[in-house]
Design a protein around this motif. Sequence first.
Motif, PDB file in Angstrom:
ATOM      1  N   PHE A   1       5.213  -1.594 -14.308  1.00 52.91           N
ATOM      2  CA  PHE A   1       3.847  -2.085 -14.145  1.00 52.91           C
ATOM      3  C   PHE A   1       3.781  -3.098 -12.988  1.00 52.91           C
ATOM      4  N   PRO A   2       2.745  -3.067 -12.149  1.00 54.57           N
ATOM      5  CA  PRO A   2       1.505  -2.298 -12.293  1.00 54.57           C
ATOM      6  C   PRO A   2       1.502  -0.933 -11.612  1.00 54.57           C
ATOM      7  N   MET A   3       2.601  -0.563 -10.936  1.00 50.65           N
ATOM      8  CA  MET A   3       2.603   0.726 -10.248  1.00 50.65           C
ATOM      9  C   MET A   3       2.518   1.890 -11.233  1.00 50.65           C
ATOM     10  N   ILE A   4       3.175   1.757 -12.353  1.00 48.89           N
ATOM     11  CA  ILE A   4       3.031   2.708 -13.463  1.00 48.89           C
ATOM     12  C   ILE A   4       2.593   1.906 -14.676  1.00 48.89           C
ATOM     13  N   THR A   5       1.484   2.291 -15.272  1.00 46.73           N
ATOM     14  CA  THR A   5       0.973   1.549 -16.428  1.00 46.73           C
ATOM     15  C   THR A   5       1.661   2.031 -17.709  1.00 46.73           C
ATOM     16  N   PRO A   6       1.761   1.166 -18.707  1.00 43.94           N
ATOM     17  CA  PRO A   6       2.313   1.625 -19.987  1.00 43.94           C
ATOM     18  C   PRO A   6       1.489   2.737 -20.614  1.00 43.94           C
ATOM     19  N   ASP A   7       0.182   2.740 -20.359  1.00 43.47           N
ATOM     20  CA  ASP A   7      -0.655   3.807 -20.907  1.00 43.47           C
ATOM     21  C   ASP A   7      -0.230   5.170 -20.347  1.00 43.47           C
ATOM     22  N   ARG A   8      -0.064   5.218 -19.041  1.00 46.39           N
ATOM     23  CA  ARG A   8       0.368   6.467 -18.399  1.00 46.39           C
ATOM     24  C   ARG A   8       1.764   6.862 -18.867  1.00 46.39           C
ATOM     25  N   TRP A   9       2.663   5.900 -18.913  1.00 46.00           N
ATOM     26  CA  TRP A   9       4.052   6.177 -19.295  1.00 46.00           C
ATOM     27  C   TRP A   9       4.117   6.685 -20.737  1.00 46.00           C
TER      28      TRP A   9
ATOM     29  N   ALA B   1       0.829  -1.202   0.000  1.00 40.31           N
ATOM     30  CA  ALA B   1       0.000   0.000   0.000  1.00 40.31           C
ATOM     31  C   ALA B   1       0.863   1.252   0.000  1.00 40.31           C
ATOM     32  N   ALA B   2       1.965   1.225   0.771  1.00 41.57           N
ATOM     33  CA  ALA B   2       2.861   2.383   0.809  1.00 41.57           C
ATOM     34  C   ALA B   2       3.492   2.623  -0.551  1.00 41.57           C
ATOM     35  N   MET B   3       3.851   1.546  -1.243  1.00 43.08           N
ATOM     36  CA  MET B   3       4.434   1.700  -2.571  1.00 43.08           C
ATOM     37  C   MET B   3       3.410   2.272  -3.548  1.00 43.08           C
ATOM     38  N   ALA B   4       2.175   1.773  -3.478  1.00 46.24           N
ATOM     39  CA  ALA B   4       1.129   2.301  -4.351  1.00 46.24           C
ATOM     40  C   ALA B   4       0.914   3.783  -4.096  1.00 46.24           C
ATOM     41  N   ASP B   5       0.991   4.188  -2.830  1.00 47.77           N
ATOM     42  CA  ASP B   5       0.846   5.602  -2.496  1.00 47.77           C
ATOM     43  C   ASP B   5       2.017   6.409  -3.033  1.00 47.77           C
ATOM     44  N   TYR B   6       3.213   5.854  -2.944  1.00 46.25           N
ATOM     45  CA  TYR B   6       4.422   6.515  -3.450  1.00 46.25           C
ATOM     46  C   TYR B   6       4.284   6.814  -4.942  1.00 46.25           C
ATOM     47  N   PHE B   7       3.730   5.862  -5.691  1.00 48.26           N
ATOM     48  CA  PHE B   7       3.560   6.032  -7.126  1.00 48.26           C
ATOM     49  C   PHE B   7       2.247   6.731  -7.490  1.00 48.26           C
ATOM     50  N   LYS B   8       1.466   7.104  -6.462  1.00 53.60           N
ATOM     51  CA  LYS B   8       0.151   7.729  -6.694  1.00 53.60           C
ATOM     52  C   LYS B   8      -0.687   6.876  -7.646  1.00 53.60           C
ATOM     53  N   ALA B   9      -0.639   5.564  -7.390  1.00 57.49           N
ATOM     54  CA  ALA B   9      -1.277   4.601  -8.291  1.00 57.49           C
ATOM     55  C   ALA B   9      -2.687   4.222  -7.865  1.00 57.49           C
ATOM     56  N   GLY B  10      -3.129   4.684  -6.693  1.00 60.47           N
ATOM     57  CA  GLY B  10      -4.460   4.312  -6.234  1.00 60.47           C
ATOM     58  C   GLY B  10      -4.491   2.853  -5.790  1.00 60.47           C
ATOM     59  N   ALA B  11      -5.659   2.225  -5.925  1.00 56.46           N
ATOM     60  CA  ALA B  11      -5.805   0.812  -5.566  1.00 56.46           C
ATOM     61  C   ALA B  11      -5.236  -0.040  -6.692  1.00 56.46           C
ATOM     62  N   VAL B  12      -4.116  -0.683  -6.438  1.00 59.81           N
ATOM     63  CA  VAL B  12      -3.415  -1.455  -7.461  1.00 59.81           C
ATOM     64  C   VAL B  12      -3.704  -2.937  -7.288  1.00 59.81           C
ATOM     65  N   THR B  13      -4.103  -3.587  -8.347  1.00 63.41           N
ATOM     66  CA  THR B  13      -4.351  -5.021  -8.330  1.00 63.41           C
ATOM     67  C   THR B  13      -3.040  -5.781  -8.467  1.00 63.41           C
ATOM     68  N   ARG B  14      -2.920  -6.859  -7.713  1.00 58.60           N
ATOM     69  CA  ARG B  14      -1.776  -7.754  -7.899  1.00 58.60           C
ATOM     70  C   ARG B  14      -2.049  -8.601  -9.142  1.00 58.60           C
ATOM     71  N   PHE B  15      -1.196  -8.487 -10.143  1.00 57.71           N
ATOM     72  CA  PHE B  15      -1.395  -9.176 -11.408  1.00 57.71           C
ATOM     73  C   PHE B  15      -0.661 -10.510 -11.435  1.00 57.71           C
ATOM     74  N   THR B  16      -1.357 -11.551 -11.908  1.00 61.10           N
ATOM     75  CA  THR B  16      -0.693 -12.808 -12.238  1.00 61.10           C
ATOM     76  C   THR B  16      -0.055 -12.675 -13.615  1.00 61.10           C
ATOM     77  N   ALA B  17       0.801 -13.627 -13.965  1.00 58.80           N
ATOM     78  CA  ALA B  17       1.427 -13.595 -15.292  1.00 58.80           C
ATOM     79  C   ALA B  17       0.401 -13.662 -16.430  1.00 58.80           C
ATOM     80  N   PRO B  18      -0.614 -14.546 -16.356  1.00 59.23           N
ATOM     81  CA  PRO B  18      -1.609 -14.550 -17.430  1.00 59.23           C
ATOM     82  C   PRO B  18      -2.372 -13.231 -17.542  1.00 59.23           C
TER      83      PRO B  18
END
Length: 301
Positions: free
Chosen positions: A262-270, A41-58
């Motif tokens: 990703f997922p803290m910074i999305t490719p769309d945002r970047w 949660a602290a990392m998500a806040d650092y990146f101002k990413a909001g609620a970040v989902t933990r992504f599996t490889a698929p």
Amino acid sequence: MSGQASPAMDVAALEAIDVHTHVQASVLDSPATAEGDESFAAMADYFKAGAVTRFTAPMIAEYYRRRRMAAVIFTVDTMHLSGREQIPSNEEVAEQAARHADVLIPFASIDPHRGAAGVAAARRLIEEHGVRGFKFHPTSQGFFPNDRLAYPLYEVIAEHGLTALFHTGQTGAGAGLPGGGGLRLKYSNPMHVDDVAADFPDLQIILAHPSFPWQDEALSVAMHKPKVYIDLSGWSPKYFPPLLVRYANTLLKEKVLFGSDFPMITPDRWLADFGKLEIKDEVRPKILKENAARLFGLAPH
């Protein structure tokens, strides 16, 4: 290689190759948000990413497939400092990447403090599971890259002609927690990687992130050592130091790589912010795809 057969990567059809993404959930578990995990949660806040989902490889594969992009995926083994086994395992990352080989490139992560067992695991992951490189996070793993305890790992990676990706500079890991979660930034000065590049001249190295507060050092190492590259992950391009942009546009245009974190910074945002940088038209495709394709030996399909 473990896993099922999958279509080969059609590099010519890709718009970009993201060299820096994190797998943060196993296919054996249900993905979850940062809720209940103070560090995440602290990392998500650092990146101002909001609620970040933990992504599996698929999940990452589908996300990037929709965008006609490929992605390097990995976890980070922090056993020495955290006392926790990485989730998912390196083997799962490799297996899932094999199942989604049209868009995923598997990297492994081994804490250098694992010693001989870690070296044996690295060799097995390369020869039996087909990993294409290794991610090191000196701050989260608590070691200087030029510490000789890591050299046997580098030897195996170099022997197989693969890539070592090193976190450099400040990190979102531990950011905002008391004492930074006990993590020490000193380990991630890119000048420590300069020793590695000198001692292993055949090792392909990526310095991850704009290396604040050591950006000049990172540019110097990449200029001086032929097999050292820089990825641009972990920061929105609108915050890139002017000197980094200038070098990416000129002297290092063949050695700079697109990465999001990703997922803290999305490719769309970047990519939206990257589109506003004054990058030469002929340099953009090099950064977004061509340099990475050459580095990883991905011939156009």
